[in-house]
Design an enzyme around this catalytic site. Structure first.
Site, PDB file in Angstrom:
ATOM      1  N   PRO A   1       0.809  -1.195   0.000  1.00 61.47           N
ATOM      2  CA  PRO A   1       0.000   0.000   0.000  1.00 61.47           C
ATOM      3  C   PRO A   1       0.853   1.260   0.000  1.00 61.47           C
ATOM      4  O   PRO A   1       1.801   1.379   0.775  1.00 61.47           O
ATOM      5  CB  PRO A   1      -0.766  -0.114   1.305  1.00 61.47           C
ATOM      6  CG  PRO A   1      -0.542  -1.490   1.824  1.00 61.47           C
ATOM      7  CD  PRO A   1       0.411  -2.160   0.945  1.00 61.47           C
ATOM      8  N   GLU A   2       0.508   2.159  -0.854  1.00 58.10           N
ATOM      9  CA  GLU A   2       1.112   3.488  -0.865  1.00 58.10           C
ATOM     10  C   GLU A   2       0.080   4.446  -0.266  1.00 58.10           C
ATOM     11  O   GLU A   2      -0.921   3.974   0.279  1.00 58.10           O
ATOM     12  CB  GLU A   2       1.498   3.862  -2.301  1.00 58.10           C
ATOM     13  CG  GLU A   2       2.428   2.825  -2.925  1.00 58.10           C
ATOM     14  CD  GLU A   2       2.841   3.130  -4.361  1.00 58.10           C
ATOM     15  OE1 GLU A   2       2.954   4.304  -4.718  1.00 58.10           O
ATOM     16  OE2 GLU A   2       3.039   2.171  -5.123  1.00 58.10           O
TER      17      GLU A   2
END
Length: 267
Positions: A2-3
DNA sequence: AATGGGACCTGCGCGC
DNA sequence: TGCGCGCAGGTCCCAT
């Protein structure tokens, strides 16, 4: 992992799901992800505390507790938070007073959970660069000045700007028509401006679609995010560029897969 | 200061 | 079907 958009999505869903709720127990199935304090103390610190506030800083999630301390969660590459969970595949599960579980899953065990007196004192946090949405175009341009580093490497450097990872660095550069290997300092004023715009746009769009489920990321509910179908270059090696029909190319930069269109993004 | 490599882990998809 | 290899959204650490 996840960014920024994926972590932001989870943060918003967590606020709906567990804000104000009380943790009544913690099950640790793999202590490797607990960075501090030690297992027993970790559990004791969480028991009978309420979740007062949830914060995202870069890709880090922070749960401020009624005890005054905070639980920080970094999902790294394969971390997931699932609510309500079932505890079956979790590395750690948090049990709330309503009987429901918040599961922390993490196949590769890179994730990091901590309980801290003051999360702002964490070295990683202190060194984090500004949030993309708190940054002015002027400051962004300033940061690229005198930097010979390839622009993509710089975008992924959390000390420069926080929250952008490999996927969104690729996407933002394509949209700004900038070659990932271009030295940061050599971007024109217009290119910098365009890049900054496209960074904010791609991140906002991704948040709108609740993130990109390329591998392990899912929303809090376990549902995938929908943004993958809007990716222009990421993971599209040898497929036609949507703009010019040329072939998307893959190279390695900083050890990461880097996708771009050689005819749209020239050095 | 900047770059390049490996480390941390597990599991998937691919080619043979 | 099975095996070996390369690859994976992050970050840190070490060598040059």
């Amino acid at each position: 992992m996840p960014e920024l958009p994926e972590v932001e999505t989870i943060k918003r869903e967590l606020e709906q799901a567990i804000l104000g709720k009380k943790i009544v127990g913690v099950v640790i199935n793999n202590a490797k992800v607990i960075r501090e304090p030690k297992k027993e103390k970790f559990i004791a610190e969480l028991k009978n505390t309420e979740i007062k506030k949830i914060i995202r800083r870069g890709k880090l999630l922070i749960f401020e507790l009624s005890s005054g301390k905070s639980l920080t969660v970094h999902l790294k590459m394969t971390g997931q938070l699932i609510y309500p969970g079932n505890g079956k595949t979790s590395r750690v599960s948090f049990k709330f007073s309503n009987g429901k579980l918040l599961d922390f899953n993490d196949t590769r065990l890179f994730g990091e959970l901590r309980i801290l007196d003051n999360w702002q004192n964490l070295k990683f946090v202190k060194e984090l660069g500004p949030e993309p949405f708190d940054l002015s175009e002027e400051k962004f341009s300033e940061m690229l000045k005198n930097r010979k580093t390839k622009i993509k490497i710089l975008l992924m450097d959390q000390k420069i700007i926080s929250g952008i990872g490999n996927l969104y660095a690729n996407e933002a550069l394509f949209r700004a028509r900038i070659h990932p290997e271009q030295p940061a300092s050599s971007l024109s004023a217009q290119e910098k401006e365009k890049l900054f715009e496209e960074i904010k746009k791609v991140l906002s769009e991704a948040i709108h679609y609740k993130g990109s489920s390329v591998d392990q990321y899912v929303q809090l509910s376990g549902e995938p995010g929908d943004y993958v179908k809007y990716h222009q270059v990421y993971d599209r090696e040898n497929e036609p560029c949507y703009k010019c029909k040329g072939k998307v190319k893959r190279i390695t930069l900083g050890g990461r897969g880097t996708y771009f269109c050689p005819s749209c993004q020239k050095l």
